[in-house]
Design a protein around this motif. Structure first.
Motif, PDB file in Angstrom:
ATOM      1  N   GLY B 404       0.832  -1.199   0.000  1.00 24.61           N
ATOM      2  CA  GLY B 404       0.000   0.000   0.000  1.00 24.61           C
ATOM      3  C   GLY B 404       0.862   1.242   0.000  1.00 24.61           C
ATOM      4  N   ALA B 405       0.200   2.385   0.047  1.00 22.38           N
ATOM      5  CA  ALA B 405       0.929   3.638   0.008  1.00 22.38           C
ATOM      6  C   ALA B 405       1.327   4.052   1.416  1.00 22.38           C
ATOM      7  CB  ALA B 405       0.062   4.709  -0.632  1.00 22.38           C
ATOM      8  N   ASP B 406       2.627   4.192   1.617  1.00 20.27           N
ATOM      9  CA  ASP B 406       3.139   4.607   2.920  1.00 20.27           C
ATOM     10  C   ASP B 406       3.307   6.123   2.882  1.00 20.27           C
ATOM     11  OD1 ASP B 406       4.467   4.861   5.287  1.00 20.27           O
ATOM     12  OD2 ASP B 406       6.419   4.413   4.378  1.00 20.27           O
ATOM     13  N   ILE B 407       2.648   6.819   3.807  1.00 18.23           N
ATOM     14  CA  ILE B 407       2.691   8.281   3.760  1.00 18.23           C
ATOM     15  C   ILE B 407       3.665   8.782   4.810  1.00 18.23           C
ATOM     16  CG2 ILE B 407       1.337  10.387   3.822  1.00 18.23           C
ATOM     17  CD1 ILE B 407       0.439   8.516   1.670  1.00 18.23           C
ATOM     18  N   VAL B 408       4.858   9.108   4.382  1.00 19.11           N
ATOM     19  CA  VAL B 408       5.891   9.679   5.244  1.00 19.11           C
ATOM     20  C   VAL B 408       5.971   8.952   6.591  1.00 19.11           C
ATOM     21  CG1 VAL B 408       6.982  11.901   5.711  1.00 19.11           C
ATOM     22  CG2 VAL B 408       4.934  11.836   4.334  1.00 19.11           C
ATOM     23  N   GLY B 409       5.692   7.692   6.590  1.00 15.93           N
ATOM     24  CA  GLY B 409       5.801   6.942   7.838  1.00 15.93           C
ATOM     25  C   GLY B 409       4.698   7.238   8.835  1.00 15.93           C
ATOM     26  N   ILE B 410       3.815   8.209   8.535  1.00 16.23           N
ATOM     27  CA  ILE B 410       2.741   8.508   9.488  1.00 16.23           C
ATOM     28  C   ILE B 410       1.659   7.451   9.402  1.00 16.23           C
ATOM     29  CG2 ILE B 410       1.063  10.236  10.232  1.00 16.23           C
ATOM     30  CD1 ILE B 410       2.603  12.241   8.484  1.00 16.23           C
ATOM     31  N   ALA B 411       1.296   7.135   8.185  1.00 17.49           N
ATOM     32  CA  ALA B 411       0.197   6.203   8.012  1.00 17.49           C
ATOM     33  C   ALA B 411       0.475   5.345   6.793  1.00 17.49           C
ATOM     34  CB  ALA B 411      -1.115   6.974   7.801  1.00 17.49           C
ATOM     35  N   THR B 412      -0.094   4.175   6.764  1.00 14.20           N
ATOM     36  CA  THR B 412       0.007   3.349   5.579  1.00 14.20           C
ATOM     37  C   THR B 412      -1.390   3.173   5.011  1.00 14.20           C
ATOM     38  OG1 THR B 412       1.771   2.177   6.681  1.00 14.20           O
ATOM     39  CG2 THR B 412       0.932   1.228   4.654  1.00 14.20           C
ATOM     40  N   VAL B 413      -1.526   3.532   3.764  1.00 11.76           N
ATOM     41  CA  VAL B 413      -2.814   3.356   3.119  1.00 11.76           C
ATOM     42  C   VAL B 413      -2.830   1.978   2.494  1.00 11.76           C
ATOM     43  CG1 VAL B 413      -4.298   4.147   1.264  1.00 11.76           C
ATOM     44  CG2 VAL B 413      -3.063   5.797   2.671  1.00 11.76           C
ATOM     45  N   LYS B 414      -3.663   1.116   3.033  1.00  6.54           N
ATOM     46  CA  LYS B 414      -3.744  -0.230   2.477  1.00  6.54           C
ATOM     47  C   LYS B 414      -4.649  -0.183   1.251  1.00  6.54           C
ATOM     48  CE  LYS B 414      -5.003  -2.636   6.145  1.00  6.54           C
ATOM     49  NZ  LYS B 414      -4.896  -1.726   7.287  1.00  6.54           N
ATOM     50  N   GLY B 415      -4.181  -0.834   0.207  1.00  5.94           N
ATOM     51  CA  GLY B 415      -4.983  -0.852  -1.014  1.00  5.94           C
ATOM     52  C   GLY B 415      -6.324  -1.511  -0.796  1.00  5.94           C
ATOM     53  N   THR B 416      -6.398  -2.394   0.206  1.00  3.32           N
ATOM     54  CA  THR B 416      -7.636  -3.137   0.414  1.00  3.32           C
ATOM     55  C   THR B 416      -8.675  -2.331   1.178  1.00  3.32           C
ATOM     56  OG1 THR B 416      -6.449  -4.082   2.272  1.00  3.32           O
ATOM     57  CG2 THR B 416      -6.682  -5.452   0.309  1.00  3.32           C
ATOM     58  N   ASP B 417      -8.263  -1.205   1.730  1.00  4.50           N
ATOM     59  CA  ASP B 417      -9.221  -0.409   2.490  1.00  4.50           C
ATOM     60  C   ASP B 417      -9.686   0.777   1.660  1.00  4.50           C
ATOM     61  OD1 ASP B 417     -10.600   1.249   4.124  1.00  4.50           O
ATOM     62  OD2 ASP B 417      -9.217   1.084   5.823  1.00  4.50           O
ATOM     63  N   PRO B 418     -10.864   0.666   1.049  1.00  7.15           N
ATOM     64  CA  PRO B 418     -11.295   1.710   0.120  1.00  7.15           C
ATOM     65  C   PRO B 418     -11.356   3.078   0.757  1.00  7.15           C
ATOM     66  CG  PRO B 418     -12.947  -0.037   0.270  1.00  7.15           C
ATOM     67  CD  PRO B 418     -11.841  -0.401   1.204  1.00  7.15           C
ATOM     68  N   GLN B 419     -11.684   3.137   2.035  1.00  8.40           N
ATOM     69  CA  GLN B 419     -11.833   4.443   2.662  1.00  8.40           C
ATOM     70  C   GLN B 419     -10.503   5.182   2.707  1.00  8.40           C
ATOM     71  OE1 GLN B 419     -14.026   4.450   6.375  1.00  8.40           O
ATOM     72  NE2 GLN B 419     -12.865   6.242   7.017  1.00  8.40           N
ATOM     73  N   GLN B 420      -9.438   4.440   3.095  1.00  2.00           N
ATOM     74  CA  GLN B 420      -8.127   5.078   3.146  1.00  2.00           C
ATOM     75  C   GLN B 420      -7.683   5.517   1.754  1.00  2.00           C
ATOM     76  OE1 GLN B 420      -5.480   2.335   5.015  1.00  2.00           O
ATOM     77  NE2 GLN B 420      -6.403   2.605   7.035  1.00  2.00           N
ATOM     78  N   VAL B 421      -7.902   4.636   0.786  1.00  2.00           N
ATOM     79  CA  VAL B 421      -7.498   4.994  -0.572  1.00  2.00           C
ATOM     80  C   VAL B 421      -8.254   6.229  -1.029  1.00  2.00           C
ATOM     81  CG1 VAL B 421      -7.234   4.188  -2.930  1.00  2.00           C
ATOM     82  CG2 VAL B 421      -7.044   2.582  -1.063  1.00  2.00           C
ATOM     83  N   LEU B 422      -9.529   6.281  -0.662  1.00  2.00           N
ATOM     84  CA  LEU B 422     -10.310   7.438  -1.074  1.00  2.00           C
ATOM     85  C   LEU B 422      -9.708   8.728  -0.527  1.00  2.00           C
ATOM     86  CD1 LEU B 422     -12.656   8.628  -2.540  1.00  2.00           C
ATOM     87  CD2 LEU B 422     -14.098   8.201  -0.573  1.00  2.00           C
ATOM     88  N   TYR B 423      -9.286   8.688   0.739  1.00  2.00           N
ATOM     89  CA  TYR B 423      -8.652   9.883   1.306  1.00  2.00           C
ATOM     90  C   TYR B 423      -7.404  10.258   0.513  1.00  2.00           C
ATOM     91  CZ  TYR B 423     -11.587  10.553   5.365  1.00  2.00           C
ATOM     92  OH  TYR B 423     -12.643  10.838   6.173  1.00  2.00           O
ATOM     93  N   LEU B 424      -6.643   9.252   0.169  1.00  2.00           N
ATOM     94  CA  LEU B 424      -5.420   9.511  -0.597  1.00  2.00           C
ATOM     95  C   LEU B 424      -5.768  10.174  -1.934  1.00  2.00           C
ATOM     96  CD1 LEU B 424      -2.354   9.012  -0.652  1.00  2.00           C
ATOM     97  CD2 LEU B 424      -2.818   6.865  -1.816  1.00  2.00           C
ATOM     98  N   VAL B 425      -6.781   9.588  -2.590  1.00  2.00           N
ATOM     99  CA  VAL B 425      -7.188  10.129  -3.888  1.00  2.00           C
ATOM    100  C   VAL B 425      -7.677  11.562  -3.729  1.00  2.00           C
ATOM    101  CG1 VAL B 425      -8.871   9.931  -5.744  1.00  2.00           C
ATOM    102  CG2 VAL B 425      -7.731   7.907  -4.907  1.00  2.00           C
ATOM    103  N   ILE B 426      -8.496  11.791  -2.700  1.00  2.00           N
ATOM    104  CA  ILE B 426      -9.020  13.139  -2.497  1.00  2.00           C
ATOM    105  C   ILE B 426      -7.883  14.125  -2.304  1.00  2.00           C
ATOM    106  CG2 ILE B 426     -10.298  14.601  -0.886  1.00  2.00           C
ATOM    107  CD1 ILE B 426     -12.263  12.338  -0.527  1.00  2.00           C
ATOM    108  N   GLY B 427      -6.873  13.701  -1.563  1.00  2.00           N
ATOM    109  CA  GLY B 427      -5.720  14.567  -1.355  1.00  2.00           C
ATOM    110  C   GLY B 427      -5.094  14.967  -2.670  1.00  2.00           C
TER     111      GLY B 427
END
Ligand code: ATP
Ligand code: MG
Lengths: 263, 608, 374
Positions: B404-427
């Motif tokens: 998944g997408a690791d964001i500066v070590g603060i959080a990891t966006v798992k590809g399997t979690d649509p909600q997290q991915v959505l936040y990433l996309v919105i960003g």
């Protein structure tokens, strides 16, 4: 003698066998207003196109402030200080009037993508300057192009105002020389008289040197220091308006020549 | 068209002519078009395949909707005329009704003929949908005669209704339009609404509107209709006034934005994903990925006027670079960088690719450029797939196990979690919107517009057109590569098949249908097309449409270009350019009244 | 116009340098690959050759001539399709993206007709009659498709900014492609089996040509000849050339511009129809995507030959077809590219890019009216 700005040497161009311009020799000094006249198809616009880098000459040279302009792209010519207008008004019709004069300051400004993204102080200052200069050149034409007009698209302007905006756009590039291609074409007598006055002001108040193509002899007489007459690509006369207008070759070019000579 | 022209008065009503004294050739032509359209839609099998998708429970399904809109629309079009200012206008009346009903009847007769043929002939060899199921749907299982007579009458009735729309006052037309739109839209959004209502604990509302087995209930449809009427009559008026005020302000100072609206959208973007279910989050993620692509292409096509048909190449560059940089199993090079570091490599590669593809094409004629960029897109895909490059790209096997997408070590966006991915996309969409907005209102953006308007004049005004266009190309490339990088992290794998030409075309359709050069338009385009119909490989809310979605995309593209080239939510500039004739005529007529210094002009050229 | 002039001047900007670099690089690679190929032909064990590609082996004459023939026959079809692109571009100044689908319609309807004829027994009893009927049906259907497209999608857009009809034609292309998928079902559909004499080799000089490829070449040649006659020798052709030069003046001269444009589309469509059925004969099957890539390649062929130039379109098609078929073996393999045949499609586009970089007006010069050159 005043400073030599433009020096045209033996300039010629052919389009597939047609000699659109041959061996034009000609110069412009700083602060002059020079008119180029001649019948339709004489090669006047082609001459402007060559100066501004849109057409490459077949031979000859164009010297501007001691340097040759040959081989430069049109934008580089403009950056050196030669601006032009177009005979068949070519504004950015869907951009606003203000944007038209803002965008033509492109070569005088330098903020890039980063400046715009981070809204740096430099960017904002430059944007402010661009806008102020734009409004200033528009103000040259009185109230016609300013006020509520600023944010209207250029396509809504009347014909005369489009011509004015073309001139303003050329002025906005902060040039040394402005090439005006038939600035009063299509204007009524009152309007062209007014614009004639403004052309004088362009030199006297703004310090531009002007080369102008014009068919309206009244305008030519009123403003030009010198006149060059072209016909079929050839220079048939040069000199003051009075000299040129009494030249038999010029009269012949305008009134037609005997049938056996015409090709 | 009217022959009488009265120059004295602005609007003159020509004397009404008898209802039967009309242009019958035109009516027959439109009738035949109607018949052909009905037969075509039937043979695509939409009535049968979409029958399961119910709009209002016992009354209407998408299947029948695919047929009934045709006579209504054509019955209306047949008597529509171009109304120019100063031209005489006919008084509306029986003529419109007669024309509408005739068109509908001819169309219905065509369909009846098809039903008869379906029963007696077997053309199932070339036409795969020529079967009993279609006959069954078209004749309601009641036999050929019933079906034929039903459709002739129904189609005539619908044509009549279409013609009658001319007679209704404008407000009634608006109401009808709003009601149909609300109902069809709500039915289309059913599964998303289900999902959302759960998040907001509004199941009771959902149950009040929808039937259990799918589709709106009659009662639900009535509630929605009332809501639509209320909206148009009360809220709509106010909203319109508000918008007009905003538009007026925009016209005066185009750089000002509607701060309130912006804040509202921002809050929604942060809060909404928390309440959405898996399905909607996933759907919005797809919309967002395509929105990101479309925003990039919007800069290239909409602002700089460069028709790039190989835009998918940059999406691929983003996807593959992210995959190679982050996946532990990527063949060849495998630095296993965290995603946020990889994104810098992605940007770098996008710039390189943008310059590499851009430089050779940038001086070409616009249409050559389109084909050559398309060629580049294919070259990149074919190379990625080939054995030759498979040492880096995995060839046809692709690259798997992308973390998944690791964001500066603060959080990891798992590809399997649509909600997290959505936040990433919105960003990233927010970044893209900011970039588009800032650049459009800058020296660079103005240069792009000038180049789009007239390249040689822009050059003569001191703009280095080659550099300007390259800049647009590269900015577009970077935005597309972001989308690719997120896509890789979301799916967890990349294959060349995700990067076909089709993707480029779909992005182009989004930009054009939405409204070229306008951010809100592009967003609307992405929502409607990708969200409802679905993307090239992604299903939308109307999953039943997947077979027809590309057909609809094609038809939409043609229709938009012919009738509304400025898009759903047009850019003011653009609609002026495209309706220049009408616009200039307008301006001219008005200028006649005023003198030289007062050509007042209305801002909008396109009807609402 | 300015592009051509500028490219003569010495490189000045970064972009110019990069383009020069690209030109040199591409030419260098081609030359290098070709010389490596020659080395390998002389002796695969040659140290130089094996240093470049250790797996190198010699290409036999049989294999080589096979490649040339398939390249040319495919190229002839590109050429036939390219004629339509070239004519429409010459007259209306836009790329009719949907022209590839017109070709696909030809191949599809040819497939349907020939299968029907096969069922009726005509295909086997009297092949020539059958193929004649199939060609006729294909040509009619393609022509009708082209003309209807023009009427519905392009005529209303005449005079709008030039990218608008291009985008519309992308929509048309999409629409026709998916109409075929939805009406006739997706996937490949086969033509009936060809008679044996078309599948055997026929010896002509040093070449052994498979009968169907010969047929393709002959029919393509005949169609080209007919087209040449139409354009150069008839009144219709003269009108077409006049409209291509200047629509306004042509209409002042009493030429019905609308009708001439329709004729142009019709003739282009007919050529595409012929190409469609030839495609079916050559490859034996057709899908709804058959039109897409060949369409784009055919447009590339038109550009390579010089757009607006009909002879150029045919020559461009042959050039493109044979490079596509030969380059993988002659250039890519000697360079050590593995799986070189997978890059066949890429070669076609590389040829297009290369030609546009080196000679933007095409190999044989473009013929366009002044307004379109701008
Ligand atoms: N790009 C070109 N290609 C071919 N011929 C050209 C080109 N530009 C100009 N010409 C020809 O060169 C000649 C001179 O044209 P030019 O436009 O310079 O005339 P002009 O003196 O400006 O006339 P007018 O008073 O009508 O504006 C004309 O015969 C014209 O047709
Ligand atoms: Mg001129």
């Amino acid at each position: 003698m005043s400073e030599r700005l433009l020096d045209i040497k033996n300039l010629s161009v052919t389009f597939g066998g047609l000699n659109a311009l041959s061996d034009l020799d000609f110069h412009v000094d700083k602060g002059e207003i020079v008119s180029v006249i001649g019948p339709n198809g004489a090669g006047k616009t082609t001459f402007f196109n060559m100066i501004s880098g849109m057409v490459t000459p077949t031979s000859g040279d164009i010297i501007f402030r001691g340097e040759s302009l040959l081989g430069l792209d049109p934008n580089q010519v403009t950056a050196r200080g030669i601006a032009r207008t177009f005979q068949n008004v070519r504004l950015f019709a869907n951009m606003t009037i203000l944007e038209n004069v803002m965008v033509s300051q492109h070569c005088r400004t330098k903020q890039g993508i980063m400046g715009a993204l981070f809204q740096t102080g430099g960017f904002k200052r430059e944007e402010q300057e661009i806008r102020e200069h734009g409004e200033k050149v528009l103000g040259f034409f009185g109230s016609r192009l300013v006020g509520y007009r600023l944010n209207q698209p250029a396509s809504v302007l009347s014909y005369a105002n489009r011509r004015r905006l073309e001139i303003a756009r050329a002025m906005a590039t902060k040039p040394e020389v402005i090439l005006l291609d038939e600035p009063v074409a299509g204007m009524n007598p009152k309007e062209s008289e007014e614009l004639t006055g403004l052309i004088g002001k362009l030199r006297d108040e703004w310090g531009f040197t002007i080369v102008m193509i014009e068919h309206d002899m009244g305008v030519v007489r009123d403003v030009s220091d010198r006149v060059v007459v072209l016909d079929h690509g050839e220079t048939i006369a040069q000199g003051s308006y009075d000299e040129v207008s009494s030249n038999p070759a010029v009269i012949e070019a305008y009134l037609g020549r005997p049938a056996e000579e015409a090709s | 068209m009217s022959e009488t022209m009265n120059t004295d008065d602005a609007v003159v009503l020509a004397p009404a002519r008898s209802a039967f004294d009309q242009d019958w050739r035109k009516i027959v032509n439109w009738g035949l078009i109607c018949a052909l359209a009905l037969i075509f839609v039937s043979l695509t099998d939409m009535p049968d395949k979409l029958d399961k998708r119910v709009i209002v429970e016992p009354l209407l399904s998408m299947g029948y909707l695919s047929l009934i809109w045709i006579p209504i629309a054509l019955g209306n079009f047949v008597t529509r005329e171009v109304v120019l200012e100063g031209m005489a206008q006919h008084k509306k009346g029986l003529r419109e009704l007669v024309a509408g009903v005739s068109v509908g009847a001819i169309g219905g007769a065509g369909l009846a003929l098809l039903i008869w043929l379906l029963d007696t002939r077997d053309l199932s060899d070339p036409l795969v949908n020529w079967n009993d199921a279609l006959l069954e749907v078209l004749s309601f299982g009641e036999g050929v005669g019933y079906g034929a007579i039903f459709w002739i009458l129904a189609s005539a009735g619908l044509g009549l209704a279409g013609g009658a729309l001319h007679l209704l006052p404008a407000i009634a037309n608006r109401l009808l339009f709003a009601i149909s739109l609300t109902i069809v839209l709500s039915a289309s959004l059913e599964s998303a609404l289900d999902d959302i209502s759960e998040g907001f604990q509004l199941e009771w509302l959902f149950e009040a509107l929808f039937e259990k087995k799918g589709g709106l209930s009659v009662q639900g449809a009535i509630i929605l209709a009332v809501f639509a009427i209320a909206w148009v009559l009360f809220l709509g008026g106010q909203a319109k006034r508000g918008r007009a005020a905003v538009a007026a302000r925009r016209e005066l100072s185009p750089t000002k934005v509607n701060t309130v609206g912006l804040v509202l959208i921002a809050v929604a973007a942060v809060v909404l994903p928390m309440f959405l279910g898996r399905l909607t989050n996933d759907l919005l993620t797809n919309v967002g990925l395509f929105l990101l692509l479309a925003l990039g292409l919007n800069i290239v096509v909409g602002l700089a006027g460069i028709l790039d048909l190989g835009y998918v190449a940059f999406y691929a560059v983003g996807g593959y670079t992210a995959a190679i940089m982050t996946s532990p199993t990527s063949p060849g090079l495998s630095p296993e960088l965290p995603w946020w570091v990889a994104i810098f490599v992605v940007v770098f590669m996008a710039i390189v690719a943008g310059l590499f593809i851009g430089a050779p094409v940038i001086r070409m004629r616009g249409d050559y450029l389109a084909i050559v960029t398309l060629g580049f897109g294919e070259i990149i895909r074919l190379t990625v797939r080939s054995d030759w490059a498979s040492g880096f790209t995995g060839g046809a096997q692709g690259i798997l196990s992308i973390p998944g997408a690791d964001i500066v070590g603060i959080a990891t966006v798992k590809g399997t979690d649509p909600q997290q991915v959505l936040y990433l996309v919105i960003g990233f969409v927010a970044i893209a919107i900011y970039v588009s907005w800032r650049l459009e209102n800058s020296r660079i953006g103005r240069a792009w517009m000038a180049v789009r308007e007239d390249e040689s004049v822009a050059e003569a005004m001191g703009i280095n057109t080659v550099n300007s266009k390259l800049q647009a190309f590269v900015v577009g490339a970077i935005l597309a590569s972001f989308s690719g990088a997120i896509f890789a992290a979301k799916v967890g794998s990349v294959f060349e098949s995700s990067f076909k030409i089709l993707v480029s075309i779909v992005i182009l359709v989004i930009v054009i249908v939405g409204g070229m050069g306008r951010i809100a338009g592009v967003a609307a385009g992405a929502l409607v097309l990708v969200g409802i119909l679905g993307g090239p490989n992604q299903p939308g809310l109307l999953a039943e449409f997947s077979e027809f979605k590309l057909l609809i995309y094609g038809a939409l593209l043609i229709w938009m270009m012919l009738k509304r080239p400025e898009g759903l939510i047009p850019n003011v500039r653009r609609s002026r350019e495209l309706h220049q004739d009408e616009f200039l005529q307008d301006a001219w007529l008005k200028a006649q009244a005023d003198d030289d210094d007062d050509e007042a002009v209305s801002g909008e050229a396109a009807p609402a | 116009m300015t592009t051509a002039m500028r490219s003569k001047a010495a490189p000045r900007t970064g972009v110019d340098w990069f383009l020069t670099f690209l030109r040199v690089l591409l030419s260098g690679l081609v030359l290098f690959g070709l010389s490596a190929f020659l080395l390998q032909q002389i002796d695969p064990g040659n140290p130089l050759a094996s240093a470049i590609n250790p797996d190198a082996n010699r290409l036999s004459w049989d294999a080589f001539q096979g490649l040339v023939i398939s390249g040319l026959s495919q190229g002839a079809m590109y050429g036939l399709i390219a004629l339509g692109y070239s004519m429409v571009y010459g007259v209306l100044g836009f790329i009719n993206f949907a022209h590839g689908e017109v070709f696909m319609v030809g191949a599809m309807t040819g497939m349907i007709t020939s299968n029907k004829l096969f069922e009726a027994g005509v295909w086997e009893d009297n092949f020539l009659l059958a193929i004649l009927i199939a060609v006729l049906v294909s040509v009619i259907c393609s022509t009708v498709t082209a003309v209807v497209t023009e009427r519905i999608a392009y005529r209303p857009l005449r005079g709008s900014p030039r990218l608008i009809p291009l985008i519309t034609s992308i929509g048309v292309s999409f629409f026709i492609q998916n109409t075929s998928a939805v009406l006739l079902g997706p996937g490949a559909k086969s033509y009936p089996r060809l008679p044996d004499w078309l599948r055997d080799d026929i010896g002509i000089g040093p070449f052994d040509i498979e009968g169907k490829k010969l047929l393709v070449l002959v029919v393509a040649g005949l169609s080209m000849g007919a087209l040449w006659y139409l354009v150069e020798r008839t009144k219709t052709g003269k009108a077409m050339r006049a409209v291509a030069e200047d629509k306004e003046i042509a209409s002042l001269m009493g030429i019905d511009v609308d009708r001439t444009i329709v004729t142009t589309f019709a003739v282009g469509g007919a050529m595409a129809g012929v190409a469609g059925i030839l495609w079916g004969i050559l490859f034996g099957s057709v899908t709804e995507f058959t039109g897409f890539l060949p369409g784009i390649k055919a447009f590339s062929a038109a550009v390579v030959g010089g757009i607006g130039n009909l002879g150029g379109a045919m020559a461009g098609g042959l050039t493109l077809g044979s490079s596509e078929s030969l380059a993988p073996q002659l250039v890519l393999e000697p360079l050590g590219v593995t799986g070189h045949t997978q890059l066949k499609d890429a070669v076609a586009f590389l040829v297009l890019i290369f030609v546009l970089l080196v000679k933007p007006t095409g190999l044989f010069g473009e013929r366009l009216s002044a307004e379109e050159r701008a």
